[in-house]
Design a protein around this motif. Sequence first.
Motif, PDB file in Angstrom:
ATOM      1  N   LEU A  39       0.852  -1.193   0.000  1.00 55.79           N
ATOM      2  CA  LEU A  39       0.000   0.000   0.000  1.00 55.79           C
ATOM      3  C   LEU A  39       0.884   1.237   0.000  1.00 55.79           C
ATOM      4  CD1 LEU A  39      -2.862   1.304   0.346  1.00 55.79           C
ATOM      5  CD2 LEU A  39      -2.453   1.186   2.815  1.00 55.79           C
ATOM      6  N   SER A  40       0.551   2.201  -0.856  1.00 51.44           N
ATOM      7  CA  SER A  40       1.265   3.481  -0.905  1.00 51.44           C
ATOM      8  C   SER A  40       0.361   4.596  -0.405  1.00 51.44           C
ATOM      9  CB  SER A  40       1.697   3.804  -2.341  1.00 51.44           C
ATOM     10  OG  SER A  40       2.630   2.867  -2.798  1.00 51.44           O
ATOM     11  N   TYR A  59       4.780   2.552   7.660  1.00 56.60           N
ATOM     12  CA  TYR A  59       5.399   3.827   7.996  1.00 56.60           C
ATOM     13  C   TYR A  59       4.610   4.981   7.397  1.00 56.60           C
ATOM     14  CZ  TYR A  59       7.540   4.219   3.319  1.00 56.60           C
ATOM     15  OH  TYR A  59       7.747   4.324   1.963  1.00 56.60           O
ATOM     16  N   ILE A  60       4.850   6.153   7.959  1.00 56.12           N
ATOM     17  CA  ILE A  60       4.303   7.397   7.426  1.00 56.12           C
ATOM     18  C   ILE A  60       5.472   8.268   7.002  1.00 56.12           C
ATOM     19  CG2 ILE A  60       2.141   7.370   8.739  1.00 56.12           C
ATOM     20  CD1 ILE A  60       3.466   9.382  10.679  1.00 56.12           C
ATOM     21  N   ASN A  61       5.212   9.178   6.093  1.00 48.94           N
ATOM     22  CA  ASN A  61       6.210  10.145   5.682  1.00 48.94           C
ATOM     23  C   ASN A  61       5.837  11.461   6.349  1.00 48.94           C
ATOM     24  OD1 ASN A  61       7.360  12.368   4.050  1.00 48.94           O
ATOM     25  ND2 ASN A  61       8.273  10.645   2.955  1.00 48.94           N
ATOM     26  N   ASP A  62       6.691  11.911   7.263  1.00 50.82           N
ATOM     27  CA  ASP A  62       6.442  13.137   8.014  1.00 50.82           C
ATOM     28  C   ASP A  62       7.455  14.184   7.575  1.00 50.82           C
ATOM     29  OD1 ASP A  62       5.485  14.955   9.946  1.00 50.82           O
ATOM     30  OD2 ASP A  62       6.843  14.155  11.475  1.00 50.82           O
ATOM     31  N   CYS A  79      -2.798  -4.937   6.737  1.00 48.38           N
ATOM     32  CA  CYS A  79      -3.859  -4.070   6.227  1.00 48.38           C
ATOM     33  C   CYS A  79      -3.721  -2.707   6.884  1.00 48.38           C
ATOM     34  CB  CYS A  79      -5.234  -4.663   6.575  1.00 48.38           C
ATOM     35  SG  CYS A  79      -6.613  -3.771   5.840  1.00 48.38           S
ATOM     36  N   ASN A  80      -4.190  -1.676   6.210  1.00 49.47           N
ATOM     37  CA  ASN A  80      -4.373  -0.370   6.832  1.00 49.47           C
ATOM     38  C   ASN A  80      -5.879  -0.212   6.988  1.00 49.47           C
ATOM     39  OD1 ASN A  80      -4.760   2.257   7.530  1.00 49.47           O
ATOM     40  ND2 ASN A  80      -3.475   3.120   5.942  1.00 49.47           N
ATOM     41  N   TYR A  81      -6.391  -0.616   8.138  1.00 49.38           N
ATOM     42  CA  TYR A  81      -7.838  -0.617   8.368  1.00 49.38           C
ATOM     43  C   TYR A  81      -8.424   0.783   8.308  1.00 49.38           C
ATOM     44  CZ  TYR A  81      -7.216  -5.482   9.575  1.00 49.38           C
ATOM     45  OH  TYR A  81      -6.904  -6.808   9.511  1.00 49.38           O
ATOM     46  N   ILE A  94       2.772   0.651   3.342  1.00 53.30           N
ATOM     47  CA  ILE A  94       3.147  -0.687   3.797  1.00 53.30           C
ATOM     48  C   ILE A  94       4.074  -1.246   2.727  1.00 53.30           C
ATOM     49  CG2 ILE A  94       2.379  -2.976   4.491  1.00 53.30           C
ATOM     50  CD1 ILE A  94      -0.366  -1.728   5.179  1.00 53.30           C
ATOM     51  N   GLN A  95       5.337  -1.475   3.110  1.00 60.62           N
ATOM     52  CA  GLN A  95       6.384  -1.832   2.156  1.00 60.62           C
ATOM     53  C   GLN A  95       7.022  -3.172   2.524  1.00 60.62           C
ATOM     54  OE1 GLN A  95       9.903   0.657   2.318  1.00 60.62           O
ATOM     55  NE2 GLN A  95      10.242   0.389   0.122  1.00 60.62           N
ATOM     56  N   ALA A  96       7.287  -3.975   1.502  1.00 66.31           N
ATOM     57  CA  ALA A  96       7.968  -5.260   1.700  1.00 66.31           C
ATOM     58  C   ALA A  96       9.440  -5.021   2.015  1.00 66.31           C
ATOM     59  CB  ALA A  96       7.818  -6.125   0.455  1.00 66.31           C
ATOM     60  N   LEU A  97       9.903  -5.543   3.154  1.00 65.25           N
ATOM     61  CA  LEU A  97      11.324  -5.466   3.509  1.00 65.25           C
ATOM     62  C   LEU A  97      12.085  -6.672   2.983  1.00 65.25           C
ATOM     63  CD1 LEU A  97      11.276  -4.106   7.169  1.00 65.25           C
ATOM     64  CD2 LEU A  97      11.661  -2.861   5.043  1.00 65.25           C
ATOM     65  N   GLU A  98      11.348  -7.700   2.608  1.00 64.99           N
ATOM     66  CA  GLU A  98      11.887  -8.913   1.997  1.00 64.99           C
ATOM     67  C   GLU A  98      10.907  -9.310   0.903  1.00 64.99           C
ATOM     68  OE1 GLU A  98      13.458 -10.931   6.191  1.00 64.99           O
ATOM     69  OE2 GLU A  98      11.663 -11.727   5.230  1.00 64.99           O
ATOM     70  N   ASP A  99      11.311 -10.211   0.030  1.00 67.36           N
ATOM     71  CA  ASP A  99      10.340 -10.779  -0.893  1.00 67.36           C
ATOM     72  C   ASP A  99       9.244 -11.418  -0.055  1.00 67.36           C
ATOM     73  OD1 ASP A  99      11.943 -10.001  -3.003  1.00 67.36           O
ATOM     74  OD2 ASP A  99      12.686 -12.016  -3.435  1.00 67.36           O
ATOM     75  N   CYS A 100       7.999 -11.106  -0.383  1.00 62.40           N
ATOM     76  CA  CYS A 100       6.865 -11.585   0.409  1.00 62.40           C
ATOM     77  C   CYS A 100       5.893 -12.367  -0.466  1.00 62.40           C
ATOM     78  CB  CYS A 100       6.085 -10.412   1.007  1.00 62.40           C
ATOM     79  SG  CYS A 100       6.946  -9.483   2.261  1.00 62.40           S
TER      80      CYS A 100
END
Length: 192
Positions: A39-40, A59-62, A79-81, A94-100
């Motif tokens: 999710l972006s 994470y959020i971009n502040d 999920c981002n409910y 929500i970003q993949a830190l590894e292949d998921c």
Amino acid sequence: MIDNLVRIIRQTIEVSETECELIAMLFTEKVYKKGSFFLSEGDICKHVGFISRGLVRYYINDEGEDKTYYFSQENEFVCNYESFVPQQPSKQNIQALEDCTMQVISYNDLQTFYKKLKNGDRFGRLVIEQVFIKTLQELNSFYTDPADIRYQKFMAQHPDLQQRIPQYYIASFVGVKPQSLSRIRKKYLLNN
């Protein structure tokens, strides 16, 4: 991999064999490469994911600075409910830190899950309650615990993630700069 999802669901509610078949039809497998986004920010969260393999960060971009506030790994839902439930644009990433590898279900298919599974609504309520409690605990900790305590809690809850997550993401999660995290880690290692 759907078997693992069914196993996790069965830990919460009873599921018949017919319902297992429905679950297999409603969820689809999706692969996210390391660095790609589940999710972006600005997009609407259209799926709930179940991580079969891999690790993601929330994470959020502040004002140009990424602030990590959560991690999810194998056998956890993603999920981002706040975006998913009202179907409104997300303020988070929500970003993949590894292949998921994930089993994902769309908003509409989740409504079918709730309606067609005897205890589907109950499962959804219990998962949301767990997410809500975890969110409150993290929020309370962020405002009341010093950084070293937050790090200790992180290590106690996720001892296996230390080697899988870059230190600057852990520092962001704890609420300190990477240099401060180095000092906290040294102190933690000396005491354990």
